[in-house]
Design an enzyme around this catalytic site. Structure first.
Site, PDB file in Angstrom:
ATOM      1  N   GLY A   1       0.810  -1.210   0.000  1.00  0.00           N
ATOM      2  CA  GLY A   1       0.000   0.000   0.000  1.00  0.00           C
ATOM      3  C   GLY A   1       0.841   1.256   0.000  1.00  0.00           C
TER       4      GLY A   1
ATOM      5  CB  SER B   1      -2.881  -4.740  -4.076  1.00  0.00           C
ATOM      6  OG  SER B   1      -2.966  -5.250  -2.769  1.00  0.00           O
TER       7      SER B   1
ATOM      8  CG  PHE C   1      -6.936  -3.136  -5.126  1.00  0.00           C
ATOM      9  CD1 PHE C   1      -6.320  -2.985  -3.897  1.00  0.00           C
ATOM     10  CD2 PHE C   1      -7.503  -4.364  -5.419  1.00  0.00           C
ATOM     11  CE1 PHE C   1      -6.263  -4.033  -2.982  1.00  0.00           C
ATOM     12  CE2 PHE C   1      -7.455  -5.421  -4.518  1.00  0.00           C
ATOM     13  CZ  PHE C   1      -6.838  -5.249  -3.301  1.00  0.00           C
TER      14      PHE C   1
ATOM     15  CB  SER D   1      -8.235  -8.668   3.715  1.00  0.00           C
ATOM     16  OG  SER D   1      -6.881  -8.378   3.417  1.00  0.00           O
TER      17      SER D   1
ATOM     18  CB  THR E   1     -11.853  -4.127  -4.172  1.00  0.00           C
ATOM     19  OG1 THR E   1     -10.708  -3.322  -4.452  1.00  0.00           O
ATOM     20  CG2 THR E   1     -12.284  -4.838  -5.453  1.00  0.00           C
TER      21      THR E   1
ATOM     22  CE  LYS F   1      -2.499  -6.491   4.517  1.00  0.00           C
ATOM     23  NZ  LYS F   1      -1.656  -5.382   4.034  1.00  0.00           N
TER      24      LYS F   1
ATOM     25  CG  ASN G   1      -6.069  -4.917   4.243  1.00  0.00           C
ATOM     26  OD1 ASN G   1      -5.880  -3.710   4.327  1.00  0.00           O
ATOM     27  ND2 ASN G   1      -6.009  -5.562   3.084  1.00  0.00           N
ATOM     28  CB  THR G   2      -7.475  -0.934   6.761  1.00  0.00           C
ATOM     29  OG1 THR G   2      -8.195  -1.297   5.565  1.00  0.00           O
ATOM     30  CG2 THR G   2      -6.116  -0.385   6.376  1.00  0.00           C
TER      31      THR G   2
END
Length: 455
Positions: free
Chosen positions: A137, A160, A189, A271, A275, A314, A343-344
């Protein structure tokens, strides 16, 4: 002789720079008797920045002439703290773009000091000089790998990366909440695509091979080689799917076929909250089908003695106990090489909700994510019985935080938000603090401490 003030010195430097530079269409002054050109007007911020830059250059030049390389290296890292306030005045995404550009051009300090030996470890047959990495990221398009690895990270993960270039979500899409050391993003993304990234990784890999050939011919090499396919540290490549793609598996397979040859490890990102439909791939059946096909795509390629790169997944922190059990079962059944946790988060704590920016859609990273992601990490370590290497990511801002992740089950850890706020100076600080934590509790290595709180 009168002593000149700093302002007079600065004026002299600027004056000489101006009169020594010819201007198109204007006759250049060739004699001191001629009237010198007028010194251009600088804004207050401009004068401050120019003075700071010149001051650092002069001080640095004087300093390096009197100290050893390691001491000077430490001074350079500490000096970056002076730049952070300038970046904080800029829009978040603009600041991020400038940071990537600076690292890509080598305008960041390079770590010359050896890492503490207690931080060295081997994972997947690869030697890490330390367990602290940069999460995906930050360098989405593999633009600044050499500069970022040179900062002293044990590993850097790019991406990504999506098969087809895509702009991502409309701007603004990155929001700071400094009071809580938080970033909220909904980038979606944004990627230049695998073709562009493959060209960059190919060039980087070629440079690495050339350097290895040169060093091997000049001096013998013993034991396992240092670093990975891109430089002094290990390189991970994080794969994503395009927003409009109807076949997520095909997107990940394409990423494997194109980029895996340049990666020390690969990551399937299922994750991201930005998206649509992506997190549904974390379901037991969907994840099992996806991982099997991606593993098959990787294994059908031709590999040398090192074999194929490890494959990780992930996952999100916003998962139920049943979801985690399903993921653990798939990971064990398919002998997945690792998991990144996490992830977040799409959740917002009460302390965050009092700020208007909390209403922005997107994933939250930073300090408030630490407890949530660490709890999920510990649960997954228990569910996988410590058989699968885990990378702890989420809310780390100190060596003590990294140590807690390791005790909860992480073999490696990753930074993002703390690095965005703290800059390069944070990296040596974390490594020193982590080594002190290990020594304090009597551990002789990172691997001895992994999962200590779960035993």
């Amino acid at each position: 002789m009168a002593v000149r003030t700093t302002r007079q010195l600065l004026r002299d430097v600027l004056y000489k720079r101006v009169i020594s530079t010819p201007v198109v269409g204007v006759r250049h002054c060739s004699s001191v008797a001629e009237t010198p050109p007028k010194i251009p007007h600088f804004s207050k911020k401009g004068r401050l920045l120019t003075g700071l830059t010149i001051g650092l250059a002069i001080a640095g030049g004087a300093y390096v002439s009197t100290v050893d390389e390691a001491t000077f290296c430490g001074w350079l890292f500490n000096a970056t703290k002076l730049v952070n306030p300038i970046f904080s005045l800029l829009d978040a995404e603009v600041a991020h773009t400038l940071a990537i550009s600076a690292a890509a051009r080598g305008w960041v300090p390079r770590e010359k000091r050896s890492d503490p030996s207690i931080l060295e470890l081997e994972v997947w047959g690869r030697k890490f000089s330390n367990p602290i990495g940069l999460a995906a990221g930050f360098d989405k398009n593999a633009e600044a790998i050499e500069g970022l690895l040179g900062l002293g990270f044990g590993f850097v993960e790019v991406g990504s990366v999506t098969p087809v270039p895509q702009e991502g979500n409309p701007k603004p899409r990155i929001f700071r909440l400094r009071e809580e050391s938080v970033i909220i993003n909904r980038c979606g993304f944004n990627s230049e695509g695998i073709v562009v990234v493959a060209k960059r990784l190919g060039a980087q890999h070629g440079k690495r091979m050339l350097d290895e050939t040169s060093s091997t011919s000049s001096s013998p090499s013993y034991g396992m080689k240092q670093g990975g396919k891109a430089g002094p540290g290990i390189l991970g490549v994080n794969l994503g799917k395009n927003k409009t793609s109807e076949d997520a598996t095909a997107d990940y397979v394409q990423g494997v076929h194109t980029l895996s040859q340049y990666a020390d490890y690969l990551v399937i990102n299922v994750s991201s909250p930005n998206t649509p439909g992506l997190r549904m791939l974390q379901g037991r059946k969907q994840l099992k089908d996806l991982v099997k096909k991606v593993q098959a795509a990787r294994d059908e390629m031709q590999w040398g003695e090192e074999g194929p790169p490890p494959l990780l997944v992930k996952i999100a922190p916003d998962l139920s106990k049943e979801d985690l059990e399903d993921i653990a079962a798939v990971a064990l059944a398919l002998r997945l090489d690792g998991l990144i946790i996490s992830n977040t988060t799409i959740s917002r704590s009460d302390s965050i909700m009092k700020y208007p920016v909390a209403e922005e859609a997107g994933g939250l990273s930073g300090k408030p994510l630490f407890s949530l992601s660490t709890d999920v990490l510990k649960e997954m370590y228990i569910l996988t019985r410590g058989k699968i290497p885990l990378i702890g990511c989420g809310g780390i801002s100190s060596g003590e935080d990294a140590y807690k992740k390791i005790r909860a089950g992480a073999t490696l850890v990753q930074l993002y938000t703390a690095f965005a706020y703290g800059g390069p100076a944070l990296i040596p600080q974390l490594k020193t603090e982590l080594a002190e934590c290990l020594q304090r509790d009597g551990f002789k290595s990172i691997l001895e401490a992994v999962g200590a709180d779960c035993r």
